[in-house]
Enzyme design. Structure first.
Site, PDB file in Angstrom:
ATOM      1  N   ASN A 264      -2.020   0.536   6.707  1.00 47.72           N
ATOM      2  CA  ASN A 264      -1.491  -0.710   7.273  1.00 47.72           C
ATOM      3  C   ASN A 264      -0.653  -1.525   6.289  1.00 47.72           C
ATOM      4  OD1 ASN A 264      -3.573  -1.672   5.735  1.00 47.72           O
ATOM      5  ND2 ASN A 264      -4.663  -2.699   7.391  1.00 47.72           N
TER       6      ASN A 264
ATOM      7  N   LYS B   2       0.823  -1.221   0.000  1.00 52.15           N
ATOM      8  CA  LYS B   2       0.000   0.000   0.000  1.00 52.15           C
ATOM      9  C   LYS B   2       0.861   1.279   0.000  1.00 52.15           C
ATOM     10  CE  LYS B   2      -4.008  -2.159   2.272  1.00 52.15           C
ATOM     11  NZ  LYS B   2      -4.981  -2.041   3.394  1.00 52.15           N
TER      12      LYS B   2
ATOM     13  N   HIS C  53      -2.190  -5.393   1.661  1.00 47.80           N
ATOM     14  CA  HIS C  53      -3.480  -6.078   1.503  1.00 47.80           C
ATOM     15  C   HIS C  53      -3.207  -7.520   1.145  1.00 47.80           C
ATOM     16  CE1 HIS C  53      -7.310  -7.456  -0.131  1.00 47.80           C
ATOM     17  NE2 HIS C  53      -6.595  -7.948  -1.128  1.00 47.80           N
TER      18      HIS C  53
ATOM     19  N   GLU D 171      -9.552 -10.865  -7.526  1.00 44.04           N
ATOM     20  CA  GLU D 171      -8.693  -9.696  -7.330  1.00 44.04           C
ATOM     21  C   GLU D 171      -7.519  -9.714  -8.313  1.00 44.04           C
ATOM     22  OE1 GLU D 171      -7.776  -9.689  -3.128  1.00 44.04           O
ATOM     23  OE2 GLU D 171      -9.867  -9.296  -2.596  1.00 44.04           O
TER      24      GLU D 171
ATOM     25  N   TYR E 145     -12.482  -2.305  -3.528  1.00 42.24           N
ATOM     26  CA  TYR E 145     -13.000  -2.302  -2.157  1.00 42.24           C
ATOM     27  C   TYR E 145     -14.524  -2.187  -2.113  1.00 42.24           C
ATOM     28  CZ  TYR E 145      -8.419  -2.193   0.137  1.00 42.24           C
ATOM     29  OH  TYR E 145      -7.168  -2.515   0.630  1.00 42.24           O
TER      30      TYR E 145
HETATM   31  P1  ATP Z   1      -6.994  -5.911   3.524  1.00 41.55           P
HETATM   32  O1  ATP Z   1      -8.349  -6.238   2.956  1.00 41.55           O
HETATM   33  O2  ATP Z   1      -6.470  -4.566   3.136  1.00 41.55           O
HETATM   34  O3  ATP Z   1      -6.007  -7.024   3.308  1.00 41.55           O
HETATM   35  P2  ATP Z   1      -7.950  -6.738   6.063  1.00 41.55           P
HETATM   36  O4  ATP Z   1      -8.593  -7.878   5.333  1.00 41.55           O
HETATM   37  O5  ATP Z   1      -7.057  -7.047   7.211  1.00 41.55           O
HETATM   38  O6  ATP Z   1      -7.115  -5.843   5.092  1.00 41.55           O
HETATM   39  P3  ATP Z   1     -10.525  -5.439   5.976  1.00 41.55           P
HETATM   40  O7  ATP Z   1     -11.471  -5.610   7.099  1.00 41.55           O
HETATM   41  O8  ATP Z   1     -10.755  -6.199   4.707  1.00 41.55           O
HETATM   42  O9  ATP Z   1      -9.047  -5.726   6.544  1.00 41.55           O
HETATM   43  O10 ATP Z   1     -10.437  -3.891   5.656  1.00 41.55           O
HETATM   44  C1  ATP Z   1      -9.867  -3.454   4.434  1.00 41.55           C
HETATM   45  C2  ATP Z   1      -8.977  -2.276   4.684  1.00 41.55           C
HETATM   46  O11 ATP Z   1      -9.786  -1.173   5.084  1.00 41.55           O
HETATM   47  C3  ATP Z   1      -7.970  -2.451   5.820  1.00 41.55           C
HETATM   48  O12 ATP Z   1      -6.779  -3.091   5.432  1.00 41.55           O
HETATM   49  C4  ATP Z   1      -7.715  -1.013   6.205  1.00 41.55           C
HETATM   50  O13 ATP Z   1      -6.759  -0.422   5.324  1.00 41.55           O
HETATM   51  C5  ATP Z   1      -9.067  -0.370   6.011  1.00 41.55           C
HETATM   52  N1  ATP Z   1      -9.797  -0.337   7.270  1.00 41.55           N
HETATM   53  C6  ATP Z   1     -10.414  -1.355   7.894  1.00 41.55           C
HETATM   54  N2  ATP Z   1     -10.989  -0.966   9.033  1.00 41.55           N
HETATM   55  C7  ATP Z   1     -10.737   0.374   9.137  1.00 41.55           C
HETATM   56  C8  ATP Z   1     -11.057   1.377  10.089  1.00 41.55           C
HETATM   57  N3  ATP Z   1     -11.778   1.100  11.188  1.00 41.55           N
HETATM   58  N4  ATP Z   1     -10.618   2.623   9.850  1.00 41.55           N
HETATM   59  C9  ATP Z   1      -9.904   2.930   8.748  1.00 41.55           C
HETATM   60  N5  ATP Z   1      -9.575   2.035   7.798  1.00 41.55           N
HETATM   61  C10 ATP Z   1      -9.976   0.770   7.999  1.00 41.55           C
HETATM   62 MG    MG Z   2      -9.780  -7.642   3.579  1.00 37.37          MG
END
Ligand code: ATP
Ligand code: MG
Length: 140
Positions: free
Chosen positions: A114, A11, A117, A128, A51
């Site tokens: 973070n 990211k 992904h 994806e 997303y």
């Molecule tokens: P990713 O899908 O990016 O691999 P993940 O599966 O761990 O991460 P998801 O729940 O799918 O997490 O959320 C997708 C992304 O949305 C997260 O990686 C983060 O960047 C963002 N995100 C999730 N929760 C929050 C939040 N509470 N506030 C801000 N951003 C968030």
């Molecule tokens: Mg995810």
């Protein structure tokens, strides 16, 4: 489970800090092979499509803005049980909950910024990777 492929994104928070190689080193050490990789600046439409599952969440706008704010590196990773192996080495979504040695523990700045992904299932991985790569760009 056998050999699988998963889709990964390094990211913007990581690419702008020049951490692409450091993240890839963690993936490779975990037994994941980079079988496709390119650096792109995501468009708003690409990020919104990617997303879409989160479109009703309060952080959706912020997430799309972040993902289009600087280059990302999209990747296909291959290895034994790759979907789960990659999720494990990424660490928890919230870096304060991520285990030692994971990418998010090492590098993530916040729950939003973070660093990486990873697909959460083999089915989503296939969808994806098809959004960003044609079949002949993935070479195992
Ligand atoms: P990713 O899908 O990016 O691999 P993940 O599966 O761990 O991460 P998801 O729940 O799918 O997490 O959320 C997708 C992304 O949305 C997260 O990686 C983060 O960047 C963002 N995100 C999730 N929760 C929050 C939040 N509470 N506030 C801000 N951003 C968030
Ligand atoms: Mg995810």
């Amino acid at each position: 489970m056998g050999v699988q492929r998963t889709f990964s994104i390094i990211k913007p928070d990581a690419t702008i800090r020049n951490l692409t190689g450091a993240v890839n080193a963690i993936f490779e050490k975990a037994g994941l092979r980079i079988v496709a990789q390119k650096r792109i600046l995501m468009t708003q439409a690409q990020a919104e499509t990617f997303y879409a599952v989160h479109s009703e969440r309060p952080f959706f706008g912020e997430l799309v803005e972040f993902m289009t704010s600087a280059p990302v590196v999209v990747q296909v990773l291959e290895g034994e049980n790759a979907v789960l192996a990659h999720r494990e080495v990424m660490g928890a979504t919230n870096p304060s909950e991520a285990a030692d040695g994971t990418v998010r523990k090492e590098f993530a700045l916040s729950i939003g910024e973070n660093s990486v992904h990873g697909s959460d299932s083999e089915e989503n991985a296939a969808l994806e990777m098809a959004q960003f790569f044609s079949g002949n760009e993935i070479v195992g």
